[in-house]
Design an enzyme around this catalytic site. Structure first.
Site, mmCIF file in Angstrom:
data_model
loop_
_atom_site.group_PDB
_atom_site.id
_atom_site.type_symbol
_atom_site.label_atom_id
_atom_site.label_comp_id
_atom_site.label_asym_id
_atom_site.label_seq_id
_atom_site.Cartn_x
_atom_site.Cartn_y
_atom_site.Cartn_z
ATOM 1 N N SER A 77 0.167 11.178 -1.532
ATOM 2 C CA SER A 77 0.518 10.311 -0.403
ATOM 3 C C SER A 77 1.441 10.984 0.591
ATOM 4 O O SER A 77 1.452 10.627 1.777
ATOM 5 C CB SER A 77 1.165 9.022 -0.924
ATOM 6 O OG SER A 77 2.281 9.312 -1.747
ATOM 7 N N ASP A 88 9.092 0.726 1.733
ATOM 8 C CA ASP A 88 8.786 0.571 0.307
ATOM 9 C C ASP A 88 9.811 1.280 -0.573
ATOM 10 O O ASP A 88 9.768 1.169 -1.799
ATOM 11 C CB ASP A 88 7.363 1.053 -0.014
ATOM 12 C CG ASP A 88 7.163 2.553 0.205
ATOM 13 O OD1 ASP A 88 8.134 3.273 0.491
ATOM 14 O OD2 ASP A 88 5.996 2.995 0.104
ATOM 15 N N HIS A 104 8.210 6.172 -0.231
ATOM 16 C CA HIS A 104 7.591 7.174 0.643
ATOM 17 C C HIS A 104 8.469 7.452 1.861
ATOM 18 O O HIS A 104 9.279 6.610 2.242
ATOM 19 C CB HIS A 104 6.213 6.686 1.098
ATOM 20 C CG HIS A 104 5.239 6.541 -0.028
ATOM 21 N ND1 HIS A 104 5.015 5.334 -0.654
ATOM 22 C CD2 HIS A 104 4.450 7.456 -0.639
ATOM 23 C CE1 HIS A 104 4.130 5.513 -1.626
ATOM 24 N NE2 HIS A 104 3.767 6.771 -1.638
#
Length: 287
Positions: free
Chosen positions: A72, A240, A243
């Site tokens: 990611s 979040d 990240h």
């Protein structure tokens, strides 16, 4: 003897409780992160594209090819727009620096680990082969998902990464790897999961560093270059808590560009012993 057996039993129970607690915390944090990011990233995640230099060069130049692989972090999850994600940050900066167009092929995938690099590279080559182009530069960001499964298989993950880098360098690409970040810097994971994964991540980063350098690649050590800034300023993270946000991606891209710009003006020569095939790779044996 009975005392020793009782002590051993207590230690075993405590270890089992710790492992169970960590596993539950990882599962709960993962569900929360997925819930926050559900539906996001369309047009942002793993975006490919062509980038032109701000000052157009004389004549028409073939673009340099940058392939981005990994998890990611490579895909750009957490960025608020395409311009703030790795493809654009790296692609545009590399185009502007030497005044040479850049073609970014981003085949990264959220949730992937070292074992997925082979299939990602195959997807990149399906895009490139019809044009006759081959990668000049490859950026790999991997590690965080390799420390999530219990029990840890750190040596196997690092070896798999090293094997992938070796194949890529033999094929003439300059490979730059962003190693595992310091999980202790993120806020999404509670303790003791954060403490345990932080220690595992630092060990994996050291193993990755050794394997990548042995294979002929270059390393950007995120746990040293980026994570301390994140720990000092959590606003570098996305909402979040795991990240990077836009500023976090900009910082990581700046560290990667220091290495990439030094290599982008020269093409590596493919090795005559370019054997080896980057097939989908398994995680190997437990470390």
């Amino acid at each position: 003897m009975l005392t020793l057996l009782l002590a051993a039993a207590v230690v075993a129970v405590a270890a089992a409780v710790l492992i169970t607690t960590v596993a539950v915390q990882i599962w709960a944090a993962g569900r929360r992160i997925v819930r926050i990011n559900r539906g996001r990233g369309r047009g942002i995640i793993a975006r490919s594209g062509r980038y032109q230099p701000a000052r157009q060069p004389d004549g028409e130049l073939e673009p340099r090819v940058l392939v981005i692989m990994g998890d990611s972090l490579a895909a750009g999850l957490g960025a608020t727009g395409a311009a703030a994600a790795p493809s654009a940050l790296l692609g545009q900066a590399l185009a502007d620096a030497p005044g040479h167009p850049v073609w970014v092929v981003n085949v990264s995938q959220v949730g992937s680990g070292a074992r997925d690099l082979g299939s990602q590279y195959q997807r990149a080559m399906k895009v490139l082969e019809p044009t006759g182009a081959t990668p000049d530069l490859v950026v790999v960001a991997t590690g965080a998902n390799d420390i999530m499964p219990l029990p840890f298989r750190l040596n196997a993950a690092a070896r798999t990464l090293g094997e992938a880098v070796a194949v890529l360098t033999r094929r003439g690409a300059h490979v730059v790897v962003a190693t595992c970040p310091a999980i202790g810097a993120v806020t999404a994971l509670p303790r003791p999961a954060r403490t345990l994964l932080h220690a595992a991540g630092l060990r994996l980063a050291r193993l990755q560093h050794e394997q990548v350098q042995r294979a002929g690649g270059s390393v950007v050590a995120l746990h040293r270059e980026v994570s301390p800034a994140v720990a000092a300023d959590p606003t570098l993270l996305a909402d979040d808590g795991f990240h990077p946000g836009d500023r976090g991606y900009a910082l990581a891209a700046d560290k990667l560009l220091t290495v990439l710009t030094a290599r982008s003006d020269r093409r590596a020569e493919p090795s005559q012993s370019s054997g080896g095939d980057l097939r989908p790779l398994s995680a190997g044996q437990p470390s």
